[in-house]
Design a protein around this motif. Structure first.
Motif, PDB file in Angstrom:
ATOM      1  N   MET A   1       0.846  -1.187   0.000  1.00 23.87           N
ATOM      2  CA  MET A   1       0.000   0.000   0.000  1.00 23.87           C
ATOM      3  C   MET A   1       0.883   1.239   0.000  1.00 23.87           C
ATOM      4  N   GLY A   2       0.514   2.216  -0.778  1.00 23.97           N
ATOM      5  CA  GLY A   2       1.280   3.452  -0.879  1.00 23.97           C
ATOM      6  C   GLY A   2       0.816   4.487   0.118  1.00 23.97           C
ATOM      7  N   LEU A   3       1.430   5.648   0.034  1.00 26.65           N
ATOM      8  CA  LEU A   3       1.046   6.763   0.889  1.00 26.65           C
ATOM      9  C   LEU A   3      -0.283   7.351   0.436  1.00 26.65           C
ATOM     10  N   ILE A   4      -1.051   7.834   1.381  1.00 26.28           N
ATOM     11  CA  ILE A   4      -2.306   8.513   1.086  1.00 26.28           C
ATOM     12  C   ILE A   4      -2.071  10.002   1.266  1.00 26.28           C
ATOM     13  N   PHE A   5      -2.326  10.777   0.212  1.00 26.60           N
ATOM     14  CA  PHE A   5      -2.186  12.224   0.276  1.00 26.60           C
ATOM     15  C   PHE A   5      -3.573  12.823   0.433  1.00 26.60           C
ATOM     16  N   LEU A   6      -3.786  13.547   1.517  1.00 25.73           N
ATOM     17  CA  LEU A   6      -5.081  14.147   1.803  1.00 25.73           C
ATOM     18  C   LEU A   6      -5.024  15.649   1.585  1.00 25.73           C
ATOM     19  N   GLU A   7      -6.086  16.182   1.019  1.00 23.00           N
ATOM     20  CA  GLU A   7      -6.197  17.626   0.816  1.00 23.00           C
ATOM     21  C   GLU A   7      -6.816  18.251   2.063  1.00 23.00           C
ATOM     22  N   SER A   8      -6.233  19.344   2.528  1.00 25.64           N
ATOM     23  CA  SER A   8      -6.793  20.106   3.646  1.00 25.64           C
ATOM     24  C   SER A   8      -7.524  21.310   3.084  1.00 25.64           C
ATOM     25  N   LEU A   9      -8.709  21.552   3.583  1.00 27.35           N
ATOM     26  CA  LEU A   9      -9.516  22.663   3.092  1.00 27.35           C
ATOM     27  C   LEU A   9      -9.292  23.914   3.937  1.00 27.35           C
ATOM     28  N   PRO A  10      -9.236  25.079   3.290  1.00 30.15           N
ATOM     29  CA  PRO A  10      -9.127  26.333   4.041  1.00 30.15           C
ATOM     30  C   PRO A  10     -10.502  26.763   4.533  1.00 30.15           C
ATOM     31  N   GLY A  11     -10.522  27.700   5.417  1.00 32.36           N
ATOM     32  CA  GLY A  11     -11.798  28.266   5.849  1.00 32.36           C
ATOM     33  C   GLY A  11     -12.196  27.814   7.234  1.00 32.36           C
ATOM     34  N   PRO A  12     -13.111  28.557   7.797  1.00 32.94           N
ATOM     35  CA  PRO A  12     -13.486  28.275   9.180  1.00 32.94           C
ATOM     36  C   PRO A  12     -14.477  27.122   9.345  1.00 32.94           C
ATOM     37  N   LYS A  13     -15.300  26.832   8.353  1.00 31.36           N
ATOM     38  CA  LYS A  13     -16.341  25.806   8.503  1.00 31.36           C
ATOM     39  C   LYS A  13     -16.100  24.655   7.534  1.00 31.36           C
ATOM     40  N   ILE A  14     -15.677  23.506   8.100  1.00 30.67           N
ATOM     41  CA  ILE A  14     -15.288  22.346   7.318  1.00 30.67           C
ATOM     42  C   ILE A  14     -16.095  21.128   7.794  1.00 30.67           C
ATOM     43  N   PHE A  15     -16.481  20.288   6.836  1.00 35.78           N
ATOM     44  CA  PHE A  15     -17.075  18.988   7.152  1.00 35.78           C
ATOM     45  C   PHE A  15     -15.978  17.943   7.031  1.00 35.78           C
ATOM     46  N   LYS A  16     -15.918  17.027   8.018  1.00 39.89           N
ATOM     47  CA  LYS A  16     -14.888  16.006   8.054  1.00 39.89           C
ATOM     48  C   LYS A  16     -15.525  14.626   8.177  1.00 39.89           C
ATOM     49  N   CYS A  17     -14.795  13.595   7.757  1.00 38.38           N
ATOM     50  CA  CYS A  17     -15.227  12.214   7.932  1.00 38.38           C
ATOM     51  C   CYS A  17     -15.336  11.920   9.431  1.00 38.38           C
ATOM     52  N   LYS A  18     -16.441  11.359   9.842  1.00 33.02           N
ATOM     53  CA  LYS A  18     -16.680  11.072  11.256  1.00 33.02           C
ATOM     54  C   LYS A  18     -15.722  10.010  11.798  1.00 33.02           C
ATOM     55  N   CYS A  19     -15.246   9.124  10.938  1.00 34.84           N
ATOM     56  CA  CYS A  19     -14.388   8.027  11.399  1.00 34.84           C
ATOM     57  C   CYS A  19     -12.916   8.410  11.543  1.00 34.84           C
ATOM     58  N   CYS A  20     -12.393   9.218  10.586  1.00 37.44           N
ATOM     59  CA  CYS A  20     -10.951   9.472  10.593  1.00 37.44           C
ATOM     60  C   CYS A  20     -10.577  10.953  10.588  1.00 37.44           C
ATOM     61  N   ASN A  21     -11.556  11.847  10.571  1.00 35.59           N
ATOM     62  CA  ASN A  21     -11.343  13.294  10.587  1.00 35.59           C
ATOM     63  C   ASN A  21     -10.704  13.876   9.324  1.00 35.59           C
ATOM     64  N   ALA A  22     -10.680  13.133   8.233  1.00 35.43           N
ATOM     65  CA  ALA A  22     -10.176  13.687   6.973  1.00 35.43           C
ATOM     66  C   ALA A  22     -11.167  14.730   6.471  1.00 35.43           C
ATOM     67  N   HIS A  23     -10.665  15.845   5.955  1.00 35.31           N
ATOM     68  CA  HIS A  23     -11.534  16.878   5.395  1.00 35.31           C
ATOM     69  C   HIS A  23     -12.316  16.304   4.221  1.00 35.31           C
ATOM     70  N   SER A  24     -13.617  16.677   4.149  1.00 37.26           N
ATOM     71  CA  SER A  24     -14.470  16.189   3.070  1.00 37.26           C
ATOM     72  C   SER A  24     -15.051  17.316   2.216  1.00 37.26           C
ATOM     73  N   ALA A  25     -15.494  18.403   2.861  1.00 40.76           N
ATOM     74  CA  ALA A  25     -16.140  19.488   2.102  1.00 40.76           C
ATOM     75  C   ALA A  25     -16.123  20.779   2.912  1.00 40.76           C
ATOM     76  N   SER A  26     -16.282  21.871   2.186  1.00 45.75           N
ATOM     77  CA  SER A  26     -16.362  23.195   2.795  1.00 45.75           C
ATOM     78  C   SER A  26     -17.825  23.638   2.866  1.00 45.75           C
ATOM     79  N   HIS A  27     -18.156  24.366   3.910  1.00 50.78           N
ATOM     80  CA  HIS A  27     -19.505  24.906   4.060  1.00 50.78           C
ATOM     81  C   HIS A  27     -19.882  25.764   2.854  1.00 50.78           C
ATOM     82  N   GLU A  28     -18.913  26.433   2.257  1.00 48.06           N
ATOM     83  CA  GLU A  28     -19.150  27.316   1.112  1.00 48.06           C
ATOM     84  C   GLU A  28     -19.631  26.570  -0.127  1.00 48.06           C
TER      85      GLU A  28
END
Length: 111
Positions: A1-28
């Protein structure tokens, strides 16, 4: 298995995966909060990040027949919702290319 590269979203209001806290979407990027998923309330988003798509599947939803792909968190593989690939009814075409994220599968950061 290779490395997983995750994108971090800017902004104050972010939705994250409930299981692992990876950023999923911006409120905007919310198009609508008036959707229902498999697990209750859901949001329609223009764009999401850190996901992988399942295969195309025809699904009869409350708003009619659609071709959709399930969305999985690219970090933990938890199902988060689905992507609208194709809508067959003219009134539902606005959903094509947009994403449903289920509220029960998300955490909010910065609220």
């Amino acid at each position: 298995m290779g490395l997983i590269f995750l994108e971090s979203l800017p902004g104050p209001k972010i939705f994250k995966c409930k299981c692992c806290n990876a950023h999923s979407a911006s409120h905007e990027d919310i198009v609508s909060k008036d959707f229902v998923g498999r697990f209750g309330r859901a949001y329609l988003f223009k764009t999401v990040v850190n996901i992988s798509l399942g295969p195309n599947e025809e699904r009869q939803l409350l708003s009619g027949l659609h071709t959709v792909n399930d969305i999985y968190c690219s970090c933990c593989q938890q199902i988060l919702g689905w992507r609208y690939e194709k809508a067959y009814e003219e009134s539902q075409k606005y959903k094509e290319g947009k994403y449903i994220l289920e509220k029960a599968r998300l955490l909010k950061e910065g609220w």
